[in-house]
Motif scaffolding. Structure first.
Motif, PDB file in Angstrom:
ATOM      1  N   GLN A  10       0.843  -1.185   0.000  1.00 54.85           N
ATOM      2  CA  GLN A  10       0.000   0.000   0.000  1.00 54.85           C
ATOM      3  C   GLN A  10       0.885   1.244   0.000  1.00 54.85           C
ATOM      4  N   VAL A  11       0.454   2.263  -0.705  1.00 53.74           N
ATOM      5  CA  VAL A  11       1.188   3.518  -0.801  1.00 53.74           C
ATOM      6  C   VAL A  11       0.425   4.596  -0.037  1.00 53.74           C
ATOM      7  N   GLN A  12       1.141   5.336   0.774  1.00 55.34           N
ATOM      8  CA  GLN A  12       0.545   6.457   1.495  1.00 55.34           C
ATOM      9  C   GLN A  12       1.223   7.750   1.070  1.00 55.34           C
ATOM     10  N   LEU A  13       0.426   8.775   0.877  1.00 55.82           N
ATOM     11  CA  LEU A  13       0.937  10.112   0.599  1.00 55.82           C
ATOM     12  C   LEU A  13       0.533  11.014   1.752  1.00 55.82           C
ATOM     13  N   VAL A  14       1.500  11.632   2.391  1.00 55.40           N
ATOM     14  CA  VAL A  14       1.233  12.495   3.527  1.00 55.40           C
ATOM     15  C   VAL A  14       1.623  13.913   3.169  1.00 55.40           C
ATOM     16  N   GLU A  15       0.637  14.807   3.232  1.00 59.74           N
ATOM     17  CA  GLU A  15       0.859  16.199   2.904  1.00 59.74           C
ATOM     18  C   GLU A  15       1.087  17.027   4.157  1.00 59.74           C
ATOM     19  N   SER A  16       1.782  18.121   3.981  1.00 57.96           N
ATOM     20  CA  SER A  16       1.958  19.085   5.063  1.00 57.96           C
ATOM     21  C   SER A  16       2.209  20.464   4.462  1.00 57.96           C
ATOM     22  N   GLY A  17       1.999  21.496   5.271  1.00 56.54           N
ATOM     23  CA  GLY A  17       2.371  22.840   4.861  1.00 56.54           C
ATOM     24  C   GLY A  17       1.237  23.786   4.530  1.00 56.54           C
ATOM     25  N   GLY A  18       0.007  23.332   4.564  1.00 60.65           N
ATOM     26  CA  GLY A  18      -1.090  24.238   4.275  1.00 60.65           C
ATOM     27  C   GLY A  18      -1.305  25.226   5.406  1.00 60.65           C
ATOM     28  N   GLY A  19      -2.237  26.169   5.196  1.00 59.95           N
ATOM     29  CA  GLY A  19      -2.524  27.131   6.245  1.00 59.95           C
ATOM     30  C   GLY A  19      -3.149  28.385   5.696  1.00 59.95           C
ATOM     31  N   LEU A  20      -3.169  29.396   6.540  1.00 59.34           N
ATOM     32  CA  LEU A  20      -3.724  30.690   6.175  1.00 59.34           C
ATOM     33  C   LEU A  20      -2.592  31.683   5.985  1.00 59.34           C
ATOM     34  N   VAL A  21      -2.642  32.411   4.904  1.00 62.11           N
ATOM     35  CA  VAL A  21      -1.597  33.388   4.620  1.00 62.11           C
ATOM     36  C   VAL A  21      -2.241  34.599   3.962  1.00 62.11           C
ATOM     37  N   GLN A  22      -1.722  35.758   4.244  1.00 63.15           N
ATOM     38  CA  GLN A  22      -2.247  36.982   3.643  1.00 63.15           C
ATOM     39  C   GLN A  22      -1.870  37.066   2.167  1.00 63.15           C
ATOM     40  N   ALA A  23      -2.675  37.773   1.424  1.00 65.35           N
ATOM     41  CA  ALA A  23      -2.387  37.972   0.003  1.00 65.35           C
ATOM     42  C   ALA A  23      -0.979  38.521  -0.188  1.00 65.35           C
ATOM     43  N   GLY A  24      -0.285  37.958  -1.152  1.00 69.49           N
ATOM     44  CA  GLY A  24       1.089  38.340  -1.409  1.00 69.49           C
ATOM     45  C   GLY A  24       2.100  37.485  -0.674  1.00 69.49           C
ATOM     46  N   GLY A  25       1.630  36.668   0.257  1.00 67.04           N
ATOM     47  CA  GLY A  25       2.518  35.822   1.032  1.00 67.04           C
ATOM     48  C   GLY A  25       2.866  34.529   0.318  1.00 67.04           C
ATOM     49  N   SER A  26       3.584  33.673   1.045  1.00 71.31           N
ATOM     50  CA  SER A  26       4.078  32.415   0.477  1.00 71.31           C
ATOM     51  C   SER A  26       3.771  31.242   1.397  1.00 71.31           C
ATOM     52  N   LEU A  27       3.638  30.085   0.798  1.00 76.76           N
ATOM     53  CA  LEU A  27       3.518  28.822   1.518  1.00 76.76           C
ATOM     54  C   LEU A  27       4.232  27.750   0.719  1.00 76.76           C
ATOM     55  N   ARG A  28       4.703  26.717   1.407  1.00 77.23           N
ATOM     56  CA  ARG A  28       5.261  25.575   0.711  1.00 77.23           C
ATOM     57  C   ARG A  28       4.543  24.312   1.170  1.00 77.23           C
ATOM     58  N   LEU A  29       3.998  23.601   0.222  1.00 82.59           N
ATOM     59  CA  LEU A  29       3.361  22.318   0.495  1.00 82.59           C
ATOM     60  C   LEU A  29       4.361  21.197   0.242  1.00 82.59           C
ATOM     61  N   SER A  30       4.291  20.173   1.075  1.00 82.27           N
ATOM     62  CA  SER A  30       5.135  19.000   0.907  1.00 82.27           C
ATOM     63  C   SER A  30       4.254  17.757   0.855  1.00 82.27           C
ATOM     64  N   CYS A  31       4.716  16.757   0.146  1.00 85.52           N
ATOM     65  CA  CYS A  31       3.979  15.502   0.036  1.00 85.52           C
ATOM     66  C   CYS A  31       4.979  14.365  -0.051  1.00 85.52           C
ATOM     67  N   GLN A  32       4.986  13.523   0.958  1.00 84.08           N
ATOM     68  CA  GLN A  32       5.926  12.408   0.983  1.00 84.08           C
ATOM     69  C   GLN A  32       5.199  11.104   0.766  1.00 84.08           C
ATOM     70  N   ALA A  33       5.745  10.303  -0.133  1.00 80.27           N
ATOM     71  CA  ALA A  33       5.186   8.979  -0.400  1.00 80.27           C
ATOM     72  C   ALA A  33       5.929   7.940   0.429  1.00 80.27           C
ATOM     73  N   SER A  34       5.180   7.003   0.970  1.00 78.34           N
ATOM     74  CA  SER A  34       5.780   5.917   1.742  1.00 78.34           C
ATOM     75  C   SER A  34       4.975   4.652   1.496  1.00 78.34           C
TER      76      SER A  34
END
Length: 124
Positions: A1-25
């Protein structure tokens, strides 16, 4: 079985930055490509960005080109989505997906493994 785990979402003001990550295991599988999709309230799911695993060829939706960058770490089996200059219209649930089927990156059917989704909110 393959699992994908995401992280990094959230709330950010316009013009800001976020980085999403997704690791497969889990079990080993042949990775052809990975992608990030999003679904905004009341809208269809759309492919935001995708990358081929071997040579790193990329695809970006017009709406995010020059603002978002997709990358992958082969050793960590992880795909990232760096999102800069975020806008309220980027608000959505973002899903990572891995493909073990060769095909056009824009074809949702090649993606057989999906993450749980990460909320990204950019208030107007």
């Amino acid at each position: 079985q393959v699992q994908l785990v995401e992280s990094g979402g959230g709330l950010v003001q316009a013009g800001g930055s976020l980085r999403l990550s997704c690791q497969a295991s889990g079990r080993t599988f042949s990775r052809f490509a990975a992608g990030w999709f999003r679904r905004a309230p009341g809208k269809e799911r759309e492919l935001v960005a995708a990358i081929t695993w071997v040579d790193g060829s990329t695809y970006y939706a017009t709406s995010v080109k020059d603002r978002f960058t997709i990358s992958r770490d082969n050793a960590k089996t992880t795909v990232y989505l760096q999102m800069n200059s975020l806008k309220p219209e980027d608000t959505a649930v973002y899903y990572c997906a891995f493909s073990n089927t060769i095909g056009p990156l824009t074809t949702a059917g090649i993606y057989g493994y999906w993450g749980q989704g990460s909320q990204v909110t950019v208030p107007s």
